[in-house]
Write an enzyme that holds these catalytic residues in place. Structure first.
Site, PDB file in Angstrom:
ATOM      1  N   LYS A  79      52.283   2.479 -15.667  1.00  0.00           N
ATOM      2  CA  LYS A  79      52.269   1.708 -14.443  1.00  0.00           C
ATOM      3  C   LYS A  79      51.218   1.247 -14.100  1.00  0.00           C
ATOM      4  CE  LYS A  79      54.029   2.575  -9.455  1.00  0.00           C
ATOM      5  NZ  LYS A  79      54.538   3.581  -8.514  1.00  0.00           N
ATOM      6  N   SER A 159      58.532   2.082  -5.704  1.00  0.00           N
ATOM      7  CA  SER A 159      57.611   1.022  -6.162  1.00  0.00           C
ATOM      8  C   SER A 159      57.392   1.035  -7.591  1.00  0.00           C
ATOM      9  CB  SER A 159      56.035   1.323  -5.814  1.00  0.00           C
ATOM     10  OG  SER A 159      55.705   2.716  -6.003  1.00  0.00           O
ATOM     11  N   SER A 183      59.160   6.938  -4.729  1.00  0.00           N
ATOM     12  CA  SER A 183      58.968   5.771  -5.704  1.00  0.00           C
ATOM     13  C   SER A 183      59.023   5.994  -7.200  1.00  0.00           C
ATOM     14  CB  SER A 183      57.554   5.211  -5.623  1.00  0.00           C
ATOM     15  OG  SER A 183      57.474   4.629  -4.449  1.00  0.00           O
TER      16      SER A 183
END
Length: 493
Positions: A79, A159, A183
């Site tokens: 990420k 997210s 998330s």
């Protein structure tokens, strides 16, 4: 030969170790798949050379008869909230465009030390603020899932939407995520994969771009519970550079996995039956309860009376911490600098932030600055922290009656991109089931439980006591075994 990209972390690790295939073959297969799926916009940066270098090191170690590292031969997605030395790190924001860290985050370094390779940096909601991956400055991530006879692009959750799409589409066997209010768990539910947020402090936050420091926690996203356990073992551990890091040994979660829940009590919180919850979510929850009972657990109803205040408290605390954390982005030291002609320092700050931050980030900064201001600090921020304490106390009391809690992960299946973007409150409600565990710092996991009427994945959430990741993983494995979830998106990209 088996398509190597259909294999998960455990299968790749074991296959490389046993000589069924070379690590380089795995890396090449995933690199090719990543390059062929750019329509999903899951990766912001592709790093095929990093994956190949780690694979070659694994193959060389095996050829030399050395003991292989725990993740030798396993390529993963990272990420883009984790700083990666020499590789662009932007948090999906224009304000950090062009920033190349001269250092490595602790979590990513732990993974490289374990032998993993990096396929690339994954897209996300800007600064991890969002539930649909529509706030990225570099375009929306698109879920690999589609409704039947409908080409409308669906949200992969947020997210960590790039992470969920990459794992679900088979672009990576596993990926890192971060979870501030859900998330990891919500995107995992939307895309039919597993993801766990460990106890706050299990994984170091050093080198991870901050959103809300008292809530942010890294965790793995993978195709199944076992793969999450393997990856979490590599990610976790004490870090003296992080003041909130827990000085504890990392358990061998994979070795202790078990689907036998005899003697365990599973709590069902009555407050999670919210108004307007779809019948499919309610039915899946009941199915999950039946699966827990079948695994030998005793089911008990528990009460978490302050649950209804969790979302309001979260959307005061998280923006308040964000407004403080994001004050460092001013155009002076790194990233974007917008310097209008004849501008002074304050003008540069304003112009840089106006151009660099997206609308959702600006909204949360404004909310956070407001609730921290002199006239409103006690009325909002102090009050929200008191509510947070009450929510944590609710969990403590519930865990006197049970070992883990079972709830839905999200109030719906994936929605279409654009469907909720105009209504921030409707978007924030996606976190209604995940936020309470974040406020209390508890370990929590989402596992796929079934499909809705449109064939889209639905997830079940397990919440555990502090530091009881094993209990959470075992309950998740019991659900996974009984659900038999094997659905995968049909490639259209």
């Amino acid at each position: 030969m088996t398509d190597l990209t259909t294999l998960g972390i455990a299968a790749i690790r074991d296959g490389v170790r046993d000589g069924q295939f070379k690590a380089r073959e795995v890396a090449e297969a995933f690199n090719a798949k990543v390059a062929g799926a750019r329509a999903l916009n899951a990766f912001l940066v592709e790093t095929p050379e990093h994956a190949l270098a780690a694979a070659d090191a694994a193959d060389a170690a095996r050829a030399a008869g050395e003991t292989l590292k725990p993740l030798a031969g396993v390529p993963i997605g990272m990420k883009d909230l984790f700083a990666t030395k020499g590789v662009a790190t932007t948090a999906a924001s224009k304000i950090l465009e062009g920033f190349v860290p001269p250092y490595e985050s602790t979590v990513s370094q732990n993974l490289w030390n374990a032998g993993a390779g990096m396929l690339g940096k994954l897209n996300l909601d800007q600064f991890a603020m969002g539930s649909s991956n529509e706030t990225s400055a570099f375009g929306n991530v698109i879920s690999p899932w589609r409704r039947p006879n409908d080409t409308a692009p669906l949200a992969p959750g947020g997210s960590s939407g790039g992470s969920s799409t990459a794992v679900s589409a088979g672009l990576a066997p596993g990926a890192t995520g971060t979870d501030t209010g859900g998330s990891i768990r919500q995107p995992a539910a939307f895309t039919g994969i597993s993801g766990i947020k460990p106890t706050y402090g299990r994984c170091s936050r050093w080198g991870t771009i901050a959103f809300a420091s008292s809530l942010d926690q890294a965790g793995p996203m993978a195709r199944d519970v076992r793969d999450c356990a393997i990856m979490l073992e590599a990610m976790a551990g004490f870090d003296a550079k992080d003041a909130t890091s827990l000085k504890l040994d990392v358990p061998n979660w994979e070795a202790a996995l078990s689907t036998d829940l005899k003697g365990r009590r599973v709590g069902v919180p009555k407050e999670y039956r919210v108004d307007g919850m779809p019948a499919e979510i309610e039915a899946l929850w009941q199915q999950g309860i039946d699966w827990m009972r079948d695994a030998g657990a005793e089911i008990v109803e528990v009460s978490l009376p302050h649950t209804k205040y969790a979302l309001p408290a979260y959307y005061i605390i998280a923006p308040a911490e964000a407004s403080s954390n994001l004050a460092r982005y001013d155009g002076v030291r790194y990233g974007l600098r917008d310097l209008p002609e004849g501008a002074g320092l304050q003008d540069m700050y304003a112009a840089t932030r106006a151009a660099g931050f997206g609308d959702e980030v600006k909204r949360r900064i404004l909310i956070g600055t407001y609730v921290l201001s002199a006239g409103f600090y006690d009325a909002y921020y102090t009050q929200a922290q008191k509510v947070r304490t009450l929510i944590a106390r609710d969990f403590e009391r519930a865990f006197e009656q049970c070992d883990v809690l079972l709830t839905p992960t999200a109030p719906s299946a994936a929605f279409a991109l654009g469907e909720k973007q105009a209504d921030p409150l409707a978007m924030y409600l996606n976190d209604v089931f995940t936020v309470p565990a974040s406020l209390a710092g508890l370990p929590a996991m989402s596992v796929p439980g079934g499909l809705d009427k449109d064939g889209l994945p639905l997830g079940l959430q397990i919440i555990g006591k502090p530091l009881d990741e094993q209990g959470v993983l075992n309950a998740g494995l019991a659900i996974e075994q009984r659900a038999g979830f094997t659905a995968r998106p049909q490639a259209w990209w």
